[in-house]
Scaffold this active site. Structure first.
Site, PDB file in Angstrom:
ATOM      1  N   CYS A 122      35.274  47.341  42.645  1.00 46.71           N
ATOM      2  CA  CYS A 122      36.512  47.890  43.223  1.00 46.71           C
ATOM      3  C   CYS A 122      36.525  49.399  43.443  1.00 46.71           C
ATOM      4  O   CYS A 122      36.545  49.878  44.577  1.00 46.71           O
ATOM      5  CB  CYS A 122      37.693  47.483  42.345  1.00 46.71           C
ATOM      6  SG  CYS A 122      37.918  45.704  42.237  1.00 46.71           S
ATOM      7  N   HIS A 136      43.792  52.065  42.551  1.00 42.96           N
ATOM      8  CA  HIS A 136      42.566  52.006  41.743  1.00 42.96           C
ATOM      9  C   HIS A 136      41.640  53.208  41.970  1.00 42.96           C
ATOM     10  O   HIS A 136      40.422  53.077  41.951  1.00 42.96           O
ATOM     11  CB  HIS A 136      41.810  50.703  42.008  1.00 42.96           C
ATOM     12  CG  HIS A 136      41.111  50.194  40.778  1.00 42.96           C
ATOM     13  ND1 HIS A 136      40.432  48.991  40.735  1.00 42.96           N
ATOM     14  CD2 HIS A 136      40.977  50.723  39.536  1.00 42.96           C
ATOM     15  CE1 HIS A 136      39.909  48.806  39.536  1.00 42.96           C
ATOM     16  NE2 HIS A 136      40.233  49.837  38.783  1.00 42.96           N
TER      17      HIS A 136
END
Length: 495
Positions: free
Chosen positions: A82, A132
């Site tokens: 990610c 993120h």
């Protein structure tokens, strides 16, 4: 006196008309700039779309979008996990340049990013969903930090802000707004997030905008999509990839049924957004991108999730629709494109100068000329394995390349994987070390070494990079030592 007033009035009238003409000209000039919408799914592998040949998944809206788009068959995640993907996209850099090769590490506040660049060019900028990129201070709990708001100075140029650092609880999901006030998305968060995106679009019909809509699904948990989408899939009807081990096939069908339900829910939401874009009259002058950070093994090779160098993990969907520049018919692109190439290519499409901080390639000219990219290979790397694929779980550092036809990967001991993906699309026959493929292996090694040289990658053990960037491993068992490293290499040598 009256004559003076008359003359003054005429001058004022001409001035106002000139100002109006100037403002109208500016408005028209602004409207010529293309809008940009980047729809990002999390963990949606390239193989799982109707237009990509999947016999299982139901994705009518994305299939229809593909028929109007540039369809990239070999879009490769530079580091299939990610945060590294997000930082690489945002900066146009490789992970060892920006230092984000591990989840939950902070992208530097001063980084030159997509949001900052488009904002500087006069765009309204917006971000909705999973971020993120904020990370956490050294030694802080990485997972606790995922529930905290992102400070304004850390939002990388995005003004409209409906964001959560990370969550995968899609039915009890909250976010923070521009003022760090906490709100909850009602129901399955994909749908209210899409509504927020549509609202942003409708408020900016007369001004160029750059919007990122970052969904959480189909990332696990695999079984939390709304019931109406789960009912569409029956485990006994799901066809598996041949590289799923026989003893795991029932489990694979179970997991895939839930995964596909998420995919179809996202497809429905994307269809709603596409309809709203049409209704707003913005379709032709909007660069619309659909992609994902990385894929998911989904029990191919007997494993779940990402980080691995196999196609299920590294290949992602990539559609780009921009009717004003590329028309309304499908064009298939087979040469590989890498994560750091995406932002330079979008900037090229937007006629924005590409900063010299970016390492990716601008392919907008090749796409305009209706040529393939002329790109030999995409780089794939995992400088530090972590979390579900940490060292204790068999994780290993690797570097590799994905060409149109071949996959070639090295670990710290040397060549690890070599596949002819044309003859062996499920990567079941490793050709490394076989005499009849020695010349091919040497050629691919040269391509890989050229990529590593160009990106200043010395391919060091994981601990060296962690020390260089002053990072800590997030979990016990992450950090290596000489004995553990030697054992791990010996255990995995013949995989």
């Amino acid at each position: 006196m009256r004559l003076s007033l008359l003359i003054f009035g005429l001058i004022l009238s001409f001035a106002l008309q000139a100002k109006t003409i100037t403002l109208d000209s500016l408005s028209k000039e602004q409207s010529k700039k293309p809008n940009v919408i980047f729809i990002l799914a999390d963990q949606w592998r390239a193989q799982e779309l109707g237009y990509a040949g999947s016999e299982n998944v139901i994705t009518p809206n994305l299939d229809a979008l593909a028929e109007e788009s540039l369809v990239f068959h070999n879009a490769v995640s530079v580091s299939p996990v990610c945060t590294p993907w997000r930082a690489s996209f945002m900066t146009g850099q490789y992970p060892l340049t920006n230092g984000i090769f591990y989840n939950d590490k902070p992208l530097p506040t001063e980084a030159l990013t997509a949001g900052k660049i488009y904002k500087e060019e006069g765009y309204h900028t917006g971000y909705i969903g999973k971020w993120h990129l904020n990370g956490h201070p050294r030694g802080a709990d990485s997972f606790a930090s995922r529930d905290l708001p992102v400070p304004k100075e850390r939002r990388q140029g995005f003004d409209y802000w409906k964001v959560r650092e990370v969550t995968h609880n899609y039915n009890n999901s909250f976010y923070f707004d521009e003022n760090n006030e906490k709100h909850f998305w009602e129901g399955y968060d994909v749908f209210p997030q899409t509504d927020s995106a549509i609202s942003f679009i409708n408020k900016n019909t007369d001004h160029p905008f750059f919007l990122m809509l970052s969904y959480g699904p189909p990332h696990d948990p695999y079984f939390s999509a709304p019931e109406e989408f789960k009912k569409l899939y029956h485990e006994d009807q799901i066809k598996l990839r041949p590289n799923v081990p026989e003893e795991l096939q029932d489990s694979a069908r179970h997991v895939l049924a839930g995964y596909y339900a998420h995919c179809t829910a996202l497809d429905k939401a994307i269809g709603d957004l596409l309809s709203a874009l049409d209704e707003a009259g913005l379709k032709d002058n909007t660069i619309l991108v659909f992609s994902s950070e990385h894929g998911d093994m989904l029990l191919s090779k007997g494993v779940l999730k990402k980080q691995r160098p196999w196609d299920e993990s590294i290949k992602v969907p990539l559609l780009i629709r921009y009717p004003d520049r590329y028309g309304n018919s499908r064009k298939d692109i087979y040469d590989p494109i890498n994560t750091p190439d995406l932002l330079p290519t979008l900037l090229g499409m937007s006629k924005i100068e590409i900063p010299n901080t970016m390492e990716g390639t601008n392919f907008s000219k090749q796409l305009k000329m209706e040529k393939d990219l002329g790109n030999e290979a995409a780089l794939v790397m995992l400088p530090v394995p972590f979390h579900e694929w940490k060292f204790m779980n068999g994780g290993r550092e690797y570097r590799g390349i994905r060409t149109r036809r071949y996959t070639y990967v090295k670990d710290l001991l040397g060549p690890w994987l070599l596949y002819d993906n044309e003859k062996d699309p499920y990567q079941m026959n490793n050709l490394v070390g076989k005499e009849e493929f020695r010349q091919l292996q040497e050629e691919l090694e040269q391509i890989l070494q050229a990529k590593l040289t160009k990106t200043n990658d010395a391919f060091l053990p994981a601990d060296r990079y962690m020390e260089m960037w002053n990072y800590l491993y997030d979990h016990p068992g992450g950090r290596s030592d000489s004995t553990r490293l030697e054992n791990y290499l010996q255990i995995n040598r013949n995989d």
